[in-house]
Design an enzyme around this catalytic site. Structure first.
Site, PDB file in Angstrom:
ATOM      1  N   ASP A 269      -5.921  -3.158  -2.716  1.00 36.68           N
ATOM      2  CA  ASP A 269      -4.870  -2.192  -2.995  1.00 36.68           C
ATOM      3  C   ASP A 269      -3.902  -2.103  -1.826  1.00 36.68           C
ATOM      4  OD1 ASP A 269      -4.792   1.313  -3.706  1.00 36.68           O
ATOM      5  OD2 ASP A 269      -3.729  -0.345  -4.628  1.00 36.68           O
ATOM      6  N   ASP A 376      -7.035   5.126  -9.810  1.00 40.36           N
ATOM      7  CA  ASP A 376      -7.512   5.926  -8.693  1.00 40.36           C
ATOM      8  C   ASP A 376      -8.554   6.930  -9.149  1.00 40.36           C
ATOM      9  OD1 ASP A 376      -4.119   6.092  -7.503  1.00 40.36           O
ATOM     10  OD2 ASP A 376      -5.678   4.608  -7.136  1.00 40.36           O
TER      11      ASP A 376
END
Lengths: 458, 222
Positions: A269, A376
């Protein structure tokens, strides 16, 4: 990914990755640089307008100020006001993000602690092909690292595939893909979940009732997520499907692989959002060049008062970010059915783009919202759920991981308010979470257990 | 809460190291471990104070009229409360989870009042943390070492009293009295007094009248 939608847009890609923070708009750049000539400001302004096309208000103000008689004082006041408003609204939206993240985690932890199904080992996904049942520690570690490599490469491949699809304008294919995966998530996984919960509490339910319940749940979910619906209902559905997905991950990822994958995902990420090369960046840039919105994406929006409108072309930035979230999501959520390996998107949480699209006028009214990618939610819940499942029945570890993740989220939002560009939401939280998990499990637990058994308080 | 967790982490680390070094003598090291935990908690409370002070100053410089939107008393209360909540949760959640499961309390000769006294102790501890937070922040703000020393001292005292634990009269009673005293002290530190309480109780009707006037006077800018 967290999107912090101020009344200004960012120069860089607003949102690259589903697990990155997106600042759909950032304060106008000229106000930060005192000596900028008016032409540059105007050009930058036009550039921003072209890119995101929204939030003319502060830009206009800034442009007006700049083209005035060199007024750095007013610029700094504007900048201060912008920052203050940013921080004030930022704080409010931090709280508004805490609630759904907490809810998702609560659902996951409650399920893990009560329904045995999700802690039983019943096979593995094809994306983690190496088994962890080996006798030696080294072999197990090696297998988990290999599993991680396989999983991350699947994600990268799917992302690239989606980017190519988008580049060659195969919109219908992507739409179909999204709808198929959200169908599967809303119907199949809910059916399995409901079945297991009923089994745990030994409640009998007949098939007609089950059919009606699941049909209604799924149909309303599809409508809410892909089309229009009340904001809170949409948020609730997004939380539910994130929790379902996290539960599936917790069940089907072997233990050590899960931790290594969590670590690797946050590194991925970080790199995907902050490095200049990447399929997601290309996706976003393509979308911005074409100046068009992308597809219903997998993002939770905490914004109040978004009107339900049609997707407008000038929300390319947000749309692009949404698309990137899809891409990563697609790759990440591929599940068991090898037959559908390519065409299936395991779950879509497609919040309606219309939900996040506002007209220019509304944006000038200082509607600010924060958006967090559903990936997330999922990975936070996976971390806390794994802590609840495997920490020898200890609640302290779960609590510690929970606090760590929330603090990480807080810090990330703070950085978003400071840097005002796309930021990955996973790395800080997952790092804190992992540190706290391992340290609490190994160090704090014996200490607290000894204290508690003697009823000592510190 | 995060700061408290950090303190706990550091204390556990210390304790584990000690246990390892001294060769498996858990019970003897517990008082030391507990004392270290208390001191580290207070240290982290101080760190929390410093951080919040800095944030406060930052917000004050950013705001229009130079005053920060946070009041120090309120942040002291919140910080103390969060310390208390996380401390209480850590103390009691495992016990609660166990209390739902199969078992008989006191079957091996321990006190059968384990759960109820745990509940009361946790409640006292949560309240105490809140009060200590208020007193501590106030003492740090006005740079009075006496307040700091008293907070640390009473924390150590509380923790020490819990070591007397199956003898609940000696531990629970004094702790509850200590909670009450600390509460009164925190109340007076936060600016309350007997008169304030009376005024608050008696002027229930006034604010409504004033509120009507106030809203009538204030025309919204839109």
């Amino acid at each position: 990914m967290i999107a912090f939608m101020n009344n200004s847009d960012s120069e860089e890609e607003p949102c690259n990755e589903r697990t990155s923070l997106m600042s759909a708009e950032s304060p106008p750049v000229p106000s930060y640089q005192d000596g900028l000539p008016a032409s540059e400001a105007g050009e930058a302004q036009a550039h921003r307008k072209r890119r995101a096309g929204s939030s003319r208000g502060p830009n206009n103000i800034a442009g007006g100020e700049m083209s005035g008689s060199g007024v750095p004082v007013r610029e700094s006041i504007l900048e201060n006001e912008e920052e203050e408003l940013t921080l004030k609204y930022g704080a409010k939206h931090v709280i508004m993000l805490f609630v759904p993240v907490t809810l998702c985690m609560i659902v996951v932890v409650a399920t893990i602690k009560s329904v045995r199904f999700y802690t039983e080992k019943n096979g593995q996904l094809i994306y983690t092909p190496f088994s962890e049942d080996t006798p030696s520690v080294g072999q197990r570690l090696l297998n988990s690292v290999l599993n991680t490599i396989v999983m991350i490469s699947v994600i990268i491949v799917m992302t690239v595939f989606l980017v190519l699809l988008y580049k060659y304008r195969c919109y219908k294919f992507i739409h179909g893909w999204l709808i198929l995966s959200s169908l599967m998530l809303l119907f199949l996984f809910t059916y399995i979940y409901l079945g297991e919960v009923l089994k745990t509490y030994n409640v009998a339910m007949d098939y007609p009732t089950l059919f009606i319940v699941i049909w209604n749940f799924g149909a309303v979910g599809m409508i809410c997520i892909h089309w229009k619906g009340p904001l809170q209902l949409q948020q609730a559905y997004l939380i539910m499907i994130s929790a379902l997905m996290a539960l599936v991950f917790i069940k089907y990822l072997p233990e050590w692989s899960a931790w290594v994958i969590l670590g690797a995902i946050s590194i991925y990420d970080l790199m995907a959002v902050l490095c200049p090369k990447g399929p997601l960046r290309m996706l976003v840039e393509t979308a911005q060049e074409r100046n068009e919105p992308i597809f219903p994406a997998l993002i939770y929006s905490s914004a109040m008062m978004w009107t339900v409108g049609m997707a407008k072309p000038d929300t390319a930035a947000r749309g692009a970010s949404q698309q990137t979230w899809d891409a990563a999501e697609d790759g990440r959520e591929q599940l068991r059915s090898p037959s559908h390996a390519e065409s299936q998107m395991s779950e879509t949480r497609g919040p309606v783009p219309t939900r996040h699209v506002t007209s220019l006028e509304e944006l000038e009214e200082e509607e600010r919202g924060v958006k967090l990618g559903l990936g997330d939610f999922i990975f936070y819940s996976v971390l806390v759920g794994k802590a609840a499942a495997t920490a020898s029945g200890d609640w302290n570890t779960t609590l510690a991981c929970f606090v760590a993740i929330l603090i990480g989220l807080c810090l990330t939002l703070l950085l978003l308010a400071v840097f005002k560009k796309a930021l990955p939401a996973l790395p800080i939280s997952i790092t804190f979470g992992l540190i706290f998990y391992f340290s609490t499990d190994n160090l704090v637990r014996p200490f607290m257990d000894t204290l508690a058994s003697h009823q000592l308080y510190i | 809460a995060f700061f408290w967790l950090l303190a706990l982490l550091a204390a556990s680390l210390l304790w584990s190291v000690w246990v390892q070094l001294s060769g498996r003598e858990d019970a003897a090291l517990l008082p030391l471990g507990a004392a270290a935990a208390v001191l580290l908690q207070e240290l982290c409370r101080f760190a929390c104070f410093k951080m919040l002070k800095k944030a406060d100053e930052g917000l004050a410089t950013l705001s229009k009229d130079g005053r920060s939107p946070l009041s120090l008393r309120r942040t002291a209360y919140v910080s103390g409360l969060s310390f208390g909540i996380i401390s209480g949760l850590f103390s009691i959640t495992n016990t609660l989870a166990d209390s739902a499961g199969p078992g008989t309390v006191g079957i091996h000769g321990d006190s059968p009042y384990f759960f109820i006294t745990s509940a009361f102790l946790t409640m006292a501890l949560v309240l105490l943390h809140t009060f200590w937070g208020i007193i501590f922040f106030d003492a740090c703000e006005r740079r009075r070492a006496g307040g700091l020393a008293l907070v640390v001292g009473s924390h150590l005292l509380t923790s020490g009293l819990t070591f007397l634990n199956p003898w609940y009269e000696a531990s629970l009673g004094p702790i509850l009295i200590l909670t009450l005293c600390t509460g009164l002290w925190a109340f007076s530190t936060a600016g309350g007094s007997f008169h304030n309480v009376l005024k608050c109780l008696s002027c229930q009707q006034e604010p409504e009248g004033r509120a009507v006037l106030y809203s009538a006077l204030q025309v919204p800018p839109e």
